[in-house]
Scaffold this motif. Sequence first.
Motif, mmCIF file in Angstrom:
data_model
loop_
_atom_site.group_PDB
_atom_site.id
_atom_site.type_symbol
_atom_site.label_atom_id
_atom_site.label_comp_id
_atom_site.label_asym_id
_atom_site.label_seq_id
_atom_site.Cartn_x
_atom_site.Cartn_y
_atom_site.Cartn_z
ATOM 1 N N PRO A 9 54.724 33.828 51.649
ATOM 2 C CA PRO A 9 54.070 34.818 52.517
ATOM 3 C C PRO A 9 52.624 35.059 52.075
ATOM 4 C CG PRO A 9 56.263 35.554 51.915
ATOM 5 C CD PRO A 9 55.981 34.340 51.083
ATOM 6 N N PHE A 10 51.747 35.224 53.033
ATOM 7 C CA PHE A 10 50.323 35.419 52.759
ATOM 8 C C PHE A 10 49.997 36.906 52.849
ATOM 9 C CE2 PHE A 10 45.764 34.517 54.424
ATOM 10 C CZ PHE A 10 45.245 34.902 53.206
ATOM 11 N N VAL A 11 49.853 37.533 51.691
ATOM 12 C CA VAL A 11 49.449 38.934 51.608
ATOM 13 C C VAL A 11 48.201 38.971 50.730
ATOM 14 C CG1 VAL A 11 50.112 41.281 50.978
ATOM 15 C CG2 VAL A 11 51.854 39.659 51.794
ATOM 16 N N PRO A 12 46.999 39.125 51.308
ATOM 17 C CA PRO A 12 45.769 39.026 50.514
ATOM 18 C C PRO A 12 45.764 39.898 49.265
ATOM 19 C CG PRO A 12 45.233 39.041 52.842
ATOM 20 C CD PRO A 12 46.712 39.289 52.745
ATOM 21 N N ALA A 13 46.369 41.086 49.343
ATOM 22 C CA ALA A 13 46.364 41.980 48.176
ATOM 23 C C ALA A 13 47.216 41.440 47.037
ATOM 24 C CB ALA A 13 46.854 43.370 48.584
ATOM 25 N N GLN A 14 48.083 40.471 47.335
ATOM 26 C CA GLN A 14 48.972 39.931 46.305
ATOM 27 C C GLN A 14 48.639 38.481 45.983
ATOM 28 O OE1 GLN A 14 53.076 40.533 47.507
ATOM 29 N NE2 GLN A 14 52.547 42.450 48.509
ATOM 30 N N ARG A 52 49.712 32.978 43.991
ATOM 31 C CA ARG A 52 49.281 31.734 43.355
ATOM 32 C C ARG A 52 50.168 31.393 42.173
ATOM 33 N NH1 ARG A 52 43.114 32.965 42.636
ATOM 34 N NH2 ARG A 52 43.957 33.270 40.551
ATOM 35 N N ALA A 53 50.450 32.390 41.341
ATOM 36 C CA ALA A 53 51.272 32.141 40.154
ATOM 37 C C ALA A 53 52.673 31.685 40.540
ATOM 38 C CB ALA A 53 51.339 33.396 39.291
ATOM 39 N N GLU A 54 53.239 32.288 41.605
ATOM 40 C CA GLU A 54 54.588 31.921 42.021
ATOM 41 C C GLU A 54 54.625 30.510 42.600
ATOM 42 O OE1 GLU A 54 58.674 32.119 42.910
ATOM 43 O OE2 GLU A 54 57.388 33.171 41.496
#
Length: 603
Positions: free
Chosen positions: A303-308, A313-315
């Motif tokens: 899922p693309f959530v800019p705040a996360q 990226r790490a996941e």
Amino acid sequence: MTPDPAFPPAEFVRATVERILASSNFSASERNRRFLRYIVDETLDGRADRIKGYSVGVAVFNRDTSFDPQLDPIVRIEASRLRRSLDYYYIAEGKDDEICITIPKGSYVPVFTPKDATSQPADTSSMSSLGQTLDVAVQADAPAGSTHQVQYPSPRPDRTRLWLSVFGTALLAALLVPGLLWYTGALPWLTADTEAARPHGPAVVVTLLQEGDAEAMRLHLGPGLTREIIAALTRHRDLYVFGADTSLTATGENRAESLAQRLSADYVLSGTISTTPDRIRLLVSLIDGRTGRHLWSHPFESPFVPAQIVDTRAEIARRVVDSLARPYGVIYDDKLAGLTTKSPERFSSYECLLLFYADWRRTGSSAGPATRDCLERATAKDPAYADAWAALALVYADIVRFGVQSDPLPFDPLERALELAQRAVTLSPDAPLGYQALHLAFWLRRDVEQSFAAARAGLARDPNNPELLADLGGRLCLRGEFAEGLPLLTEAFFRNPGQSTFYRLGFFVADYMGGRYQDALDEALKIDLPENRFTQIARATAYAQLGRSEEAAAAIRLLLKADPGYGERVVADLQARNVAPEIIRALVEGLRKAGLDIPKAGT
């Protein structure tokens, strides 16, 4: 309300949290770092009563208001990981801290405990004996048995750490300068001597991931994710991973091929990252650096959530690297296929480890003499290779676990396994395979607490290790500790769907003890090791409880075909496996109902 004089001042606790978060011995994900900050801040601000699974899920893990912690176990799973990370921190660097921050099981409210001579970190008592095994001594500030008022100094710089920081910076510079000179051409490229100094396995280079759209470019997803993948790969010590500077400076359409040729890399990973309004998609490919042969490609989405974006990226990087570099991953399969034309006597140390993993995958029997001999040669030729020592420890432990020994040994294999596992951990305290071997050796010695402490110490260093998750989760279930064991098992199969089906025995036990006999049978039938007696025990007992007597009797016949006298020693066998007494009684009842003749004495 009068302040509790034994409760540390808030500024002291917050300074301690910052020290923990800055420590290299605190191995936790970014969201678990937020988890720790959140529960500490809530407690210090007088809102400890609000720290519940729901509030943590919404505030820390970005779940929406429909979040149900009973259906979504994320908070329980991450709390277990955070506890393990804190455990390891207090075994290592934090053993001299003035206070200990712990999260008692059954709660998410942290406890701040003064560490005087008579106290140990709560929830880490199982670690203390492991610490002795690993020569980790817990230092006390006062004589045993003394009591005193704990004084909390104002947070201030630690001079010892300051000097260590200065020394570490100088050491880092000494290590980096030759690398910089090499990169700029002042030193030669890889030679035969430098090749010999590499880690034992293949060399991998990651090219700069290409950004497929404007949004990916705006967020610099290519360089960021490239660095994340390289960092995750470097945790696999058998790989030689070229640094980010090498990857990020390679340009042009043929950068993968040119990099492979220039660096003599075994593998080149390349890919493209793109976005949609609600998804991030990475398509990666692995090629053989020496032949140019395409080996593997796979899409990864999130899922693309800019705040996360940092956590995302790490996941994604973790998932890519798990597919590539873990045992039984793409690189393992490719290298193992290359062993078929080579005699084991000519195997390198790394190839002996591959041979071990090939045997280890067939859970239910011990490794053959060829694997054991190969590892013995590897440890003699390469005495600093920790994973070879750990693998050899597991080989000797399996001789005891499965009762199969092709030739007489002049020593006790279990004592040898423990010695080898301890050596592996000493050689490489961060490598999980040594802890896995230590976990099994202690388990077979029936030292359950030491066994669990070893597994937890390994998971503190590698929280996503599917083998350790499965080992610890399955054995916790055998002890009846389902609240902790089942989430670990679930996580293990999520991270490695190809996990040995033998580990489903833990799910079977939980369902069987809960009276969910159809679910228990479903789990037993998923275990694809029919020759293993525990497979037949699971099937026989579940069939019997469901009233399917013919199928139960058939399972008993298969059990007795392999071991005609098993009914007389079933209780002793289960006790030797550390199975909880109440589980033994329930299984014995089911086996009797299935038709197995079990003496009444001792049950």
